[in-house]
Design an enzyme around this catalytic site. Structure first.
Site, PDB file in Angstrom:
ATOM      1  N   SER A 127       0.804  -1.222   0.000  1.00  0.00           N
ATOM      2  CA  SER A 127       0.000   0.000   0.000  1.00  0.00           C
ATOM      3  C   SER A 127       0.837   1.273   0.000  1.00  0.00           C
ATOM      4  CB  SER A 127      -0.921   0.016   1.223  1.00  0.00           C
ATOM      5  OG  SER A 127      -1.840  -1.027   1.129  1.00  0.00           O
ATOM      6  N   GLU A 252      -9.565   7.928  25.864  1.00  0.00           N
ATOM      7  CA  GLU A 252     -10.710   7.010  25.804  1.00  0.00           C
ATOM      8  C   GLU A 252     -10.451   5.699  26.551  1.00  0.00           C
ATOM      9  OE1 GLU A 252     -11.861   6.191  21.768  1.00  0.00           O
ATOM     10  OE2 GLU A 252     -13.585   4.971  22.349  1.00  0.00           O
ATOM     11  N   GLU A 323      -9.409   6.859  17.434  1.00  0.00           N
ATOM     12  CA  GLU A 323      -8.890   5.662  18.090  1.00  0.00           C
ATOM     13  C   GLU A 323      -7.382   5.832  18.299  1.00  0.00           C
ATOM     14  OE1 GLU A 323     -10.143   2.498  19.163  1.00  0.00           O
ATOM     15  OE2 GLU A 323     -12.015   3.604  19.086  1.00  0.00           O
ATOM     16  N   ASP A 338     -17.361   6.151  17.982  1.00  0.00           N
ATOM     17  CA  ASP A 338     -16.697   6.098  16.677  1.00  0.00           C
ATOM     18  C   ASP A 338     -17.631   6.441  15.526  1.00  0.00           C
ATOM     19  OD1 ASP A 338     -14.468   5.144  18.039  1.00  0.00           O
ATOM     20  OD2 ASP A 338     -15.122   3.066  17.818  1.00  0.00           O
ATOM     21  N   GLU A 364     -10.116   7.102   2.428  1.00  0.00           N
ATOM     22  CA  GLU A 364      -9.664   5.720   2.359  1.00  0.00           C
ATOM     23  C   GLU A 364     -10.558   4.788   3.158  1.00  0.00           C
ATOM     24  OE1 GLU A 364      -5.829   2.820   3.173  1.00  0.00           O
ATOM     25  OE2 GLU A 364      -6.217   4.463   4.551  1.00  0.00           O
ATOM     26  N   ASP A 369      -8.655  -3.994   3.456  1.00  0.00           N
ATOM     27  CA  ASP A 369      -7.376  -4.709   3.408  1.00  0.00           C
ATOM     28  C   ASP A 369      -7.133  -5.522   4.676  1.00  0.00           C
ATOM     29  OD1 ASP A 369      -4.596  -4.930   2.148  1.00  0.00           O
ATOM     30  OD2 ASP A 369      -4.094  -4.039   4.091  1.00  0.00           O
ATOM     31  N   HIS A 411      -4.355  -2.146  -4.543  1.00  0.00           N
ATOM     32  CA  HIS A 411      -3.962  -3.490  -4.980  1.00  0.00           C
ATOM     33  C   HIS A 411      -5.105  -4.438  -4.668  1.00  0.00           C
ATOM     34  CE1 HIS A 411      -3.630  -4.414  -0.770  1.00  0.00           C
ATOM     35  NE2 HIS A 411      -2.890  -3.325  -0.616  1.00  0.00           N
TER      36      HIS A 411
HETATM   37 ZN    ZN Z   1      -2.385  -4.901   2.949  1.00  0.00          ZN
END
Ligand code: ZN
Length: 556
Positions: A127, A252, A323, A338, A364, A369, A411
Site C-alpha cells: 500500500s 478514551e 482511536e 466512533d 480511504e 485490506d 492493490h
Molecule cells: Zn495490505
C-alpha cells in the site's frame, strides 16, 4: 431456487447447517424476488434494460471538459475486482435482494479503467509504493511513501533529494482546501503518501524508528503530518497514540497500556497542530484589507458525538482522531464513540466546500485490506459496503459539473468466490455441491493463502461444523499463512465528473493523479488551463469570477 434448498445441496447430509444459512435475510421477500425472476424470463426485460444503458452510453459521447473545482479520491485499500463484485452482492442481500443485479454507487460511474499496480521492485505491491503512485504520480519501491524509487526501504540516508510531492500538496498550493479521511491510522501507508516522505511506512512515530534513522535526521510520519503541510484543512481517522509523549494515558482507554502515547521525543503533536493554525483570516474586499477578521476555528475532536455536533460553518481546521490506532471495523464499531466512514466524509465535505476555489479530498476505506489479511471476508466486505455508502453521500453533496470523483484500489487480494453458486446464494454461503475429491462442503468465498487454512484430523476442515457466517469467520485458504497476502492483478478505476473520460483503458497506476491534476488545473501541466482568475470549460475563454471575499489563511 430458494436458498434453503441450496444449503441442503451443499450439505453432506449428516451435519446440520447453521440456521442463518437456511434462512438468508432476503428469503422473507421471496414474493418480490419471485416477481423479479418472472420479469427476467421475458426477453423484453433484458432488451429494454440494454437499450436504456445504450442510450446512456451514447450520451457519454458529449464529454465533460469542465474544470474540476473539486476532486474526491476514494481509495479502497485492497479492494480488488473480486472484492467489488462480492461487495455488490452483499449490498443487495443487505437490502433483501438476490444481490447480483444490485448496483453499487461506484457501479454507476460512467468511466472505468484498469490500473497496473506493481511497485518498481515488486510484482505484487504493497500500500505504500502504490500510494506514492496514485497520489504523487511516480512509481516507487514497496514500503516507501512520498519518495521516488531511488529511495530504498528503511534506508533513511537514501531519502534526501528523492522526495516527491502529492496531489494534496498541488491542490493546497493552488489555494484549494484539502482533506484526508481514513479508517486506519492517519499516518498509515495510504494517507501518509499525501503529506510525508519516508523510507519506511512503518515509521509511525519515532518509537517505531531504528536509532540509525533517527540519528541520520529522518522524521517519523506523525511528525511529518503536522509539520510538512501545516494547513491541511481536515484530517480524520485513527492514530492518537502516535501524537502524544510516551506513556501518556489515552483519553478514551485510560487503563489500556497499548493505547498510551508512543513518542520518544516527548512532543504533543496535537498541541503543535493547534499552534500552527492561524487565529484570524485576512480578508480582502475590493482594494481594502480587513485584518483580524473573522476568527479562524481549529478543532481537535476524538469521538463521534463531537463530530456530529460540530457546526461545519464554524470549523476551518479539523483534526479528528477517534482511536489510538486504526479505527474499529464497521461491524464492530461503537456507535457512541466512533463515527462511520460516511459520517466523517459528510462533515469533511461540509467544511472543505466552503472554499470558493474548491477542494481535494482523499478518502480511504482502509480496513477492507485488514479484513482480508485476517481472512475475515465478512469484515472486509462490510468495510467496502460502508465505503460505497460514503461514495453515495459524497455524490449527493457534489455536482458532476465541477467535481471529479475517482474510486480505485491500491492493490487486490488473493480473495475469490466461486463454486457454481446459484443466483441469490448468500455471499457468505456454501457452494451447492460437495467437493468431488474430499467429499466435504466448501464456502463460495476462499482465499489463495492466509490464516483460514485448517486441517482437522489430517483432512480439510468440514465447514458445516463451524459458523461460517460469523463476523470473524476465516475463510479457508490453500496455503497456511498468518496473514493473507495481496494479489497482483490489475484493479479497477471508476471515475465521474470533469475529464473522467481520461481514465479509460489499461494504465500504469501513477497515471491517475496526473489526470486528476489536469482536470483540476493544478500541478505542473497547466498549458490547457485558462488564467487562474477564470472558470468554466477548459476549452472556453476566461470568465471572470465575481470579486468576492477571498480569505487567505495566513498567520496574523
Ligand atoms: Zn495490505
Amino acid at each position: 431456487m430458494p436458498a434453503a434448498s441450496l444449503g441442503d445441496q451443499g450439505h453432506s447430509g449428516t451435519e446440520s447447517l447453521p440456521s442463518q444459512h437456511l434462512q438468508p435475510t432476503w428469503v422473507k421477500d421471496e414474493l418480490m424476488d419471485e416477481k423479479g425472476k418472472e420479469k427476467e424470463k421475458d426477453p423484453k426485460y433484458w432488451r429494454d434494460q440494454a437499450q436504456e444503458t445504450l442510450k446512456y452510453a451514447l450520451e457519454l459521447q458529449k464529454l465533460n471538459t469542465n474544470v474540476a473545482k473539486n476532486v474526491i479520491m476514494f481509495l479502497g485499500d485492497g479492494m480488488g475486482v473480486s472484492t467489488v463484485t462480492a461487495t455488490r452482492i452483499l449490498k443487495g442481500q443487505l437490502h433483501h435482494n438476490p444481490g447480483e443485479e444490485t448496483r453499487l454507487e461506484m457501479d454507476k460511474f460512467p468511466f472505468v479503467a484498469l490500473s497496473k499496480t506493481y511497485n518498481t521492485n515488486a510484482q505484487v505491491p504493497d500500500s505504500a509504493g502504490t500510494a506514492t503512485a496514485y497520489l504523487c504520480g511516480v512509481k516507487a519501491n514497496e514500503g516507501t511513501v512520498g519518495v521516488s524509487a531511488a529511495t530504498e526501504r528503511s534506508r533513511c540516508n537514501t531519502t534526501q533529494g528523492n522526495e516527491v510531492t502529492s496531489i494534496l500538496r498541488w491542490a493546497k498550493d493552488a489555494g484549494k482546501s484539502v482533506g484526508i479521511v481514513t479508517t486506519t491510522r492517519v499516518n498509515h501507508a495510504t494517507p501518509s503518501a499525501a503529506y510525508a516522505h519516508s523510507a519506511d511506512r512503518d515509521w509511525y512515530s519515532d518509537n517505531e524508528m531504528p536509532p540509525e534513522a533517527l540519528s541520520q535526521g529522518c522524521k517519523d510520519i506523525a511528525y511529518q503530518l503536522v509539520h510538512n503541510i501545516r494547513d491541511i484543512d481536515v484530517i480524520m481517522g485513527g492514530g492518537r497514540k502516535y501524537m502524544y509523549p510516551k506513556n501518556k494515558t489515552d483519553v478514551e482507554y485510560e487503563i489500556d497500556e497499548k493505547a498510551r502515547g508512543t513518542r520518544l521525543d516527548g512532543l504533543d503533536l496535537v498541541n503543535i497542530w493547534k499552534s500552527f493554525k492561524p487565529r484570524h483570516k485576512v480578508a480582502c474586499v475590493g482594494a481594502m484589507w480587513l485584518p483580524r477578521w473573522p476568527l479562524m476555528h481549529s478543532h481537535f475532536i476524538w469521538n463521534r458525538t463531537e463530530l456530529l455536533t460540530l457546526d461545519p460553518h464554524n470549523v476551518d481546521y479539523l483534526l479528528g482522531l477517534f482511536e489510538p490506532g486504526d479505527m474499529e471495523y464497521e461491524l464492530n464499531r461503537n456507535n457512541v464513540t466512533d463515527p462511520s466512514l460516511s459520517e466523517m466524509v459528510v462533515v469533511a465535505i461540509q467544511i472543505l466546500r466552503k472554499n470558493p476555489k474548491g477542494f481535494f479530498l482523499l478518502v480511504e476505506g482502509g480496513r477492507i485490506d485488514h479484513g482480508h489479511h485476517e481472512g475475515k471476508a465478512k469484515q472486509a466486505l462490510h468495510e467496502a459496503v460502508e465505503m460505497d455508502r460514503a461514495i453515495g453521500q459524497a455524490g449527493s453533496m457534489t455536482s458532476l459539473e465541477d467535481t471529479l470523483t475517482v474510486v480505485t484500489a491500491d492493490h487486490s487480494h488473493v480473495f475469490t468466490f466461486g463454486g457454481y453458486t446459484p443466483r441469490g446464494n448468500s455471499i457468505f454461503g456454501l457452494a451447492p455441491m460437495l467437493s468431488d475429491t474430499d467429499k466435504k462442503p466448501f464456502t463460495a468465498i476462499l482465499y489463495g493463502n492466509g490464516p483460514g487454512y485448517k486441517v482437522v484430523g489430517g483432512e480439510r476442515e468440514n465447514v458445516s461444523m463451524v459458523d461460517y457466517a460469523h463476523n470473524n469467520y476465516q475463510a479457508q485458504s490453500a496455503v497456511p499463512l498468518r496473514h493473507e497476502t495481496h494479489g497482483g492483478e490489475d484493479v479497477a478505476v471508476f471515475s465521474k465528473g470533469p475529464m473522467a473520460h481520461l481514465l479509460h483503458g489499461v494504465h500504469e497506476q501513477n497515471y491517475i493523479p496526473h489526470v486528476m491534476a489536469y482536470a483540476a488545473c493544478i500541478g505542473a501541466n497547466l498549458d490547457h488551463c485558462a488564467p487562474a482568475s477564470s472558470a468554466g470549460s477548459l476549452a472556453a475563454g476566461p470568465l471572470l469570477l465575481p470579486l468576492a471575499l477571498f480569505p487567505l489563511s495566513i498567520l496574523f
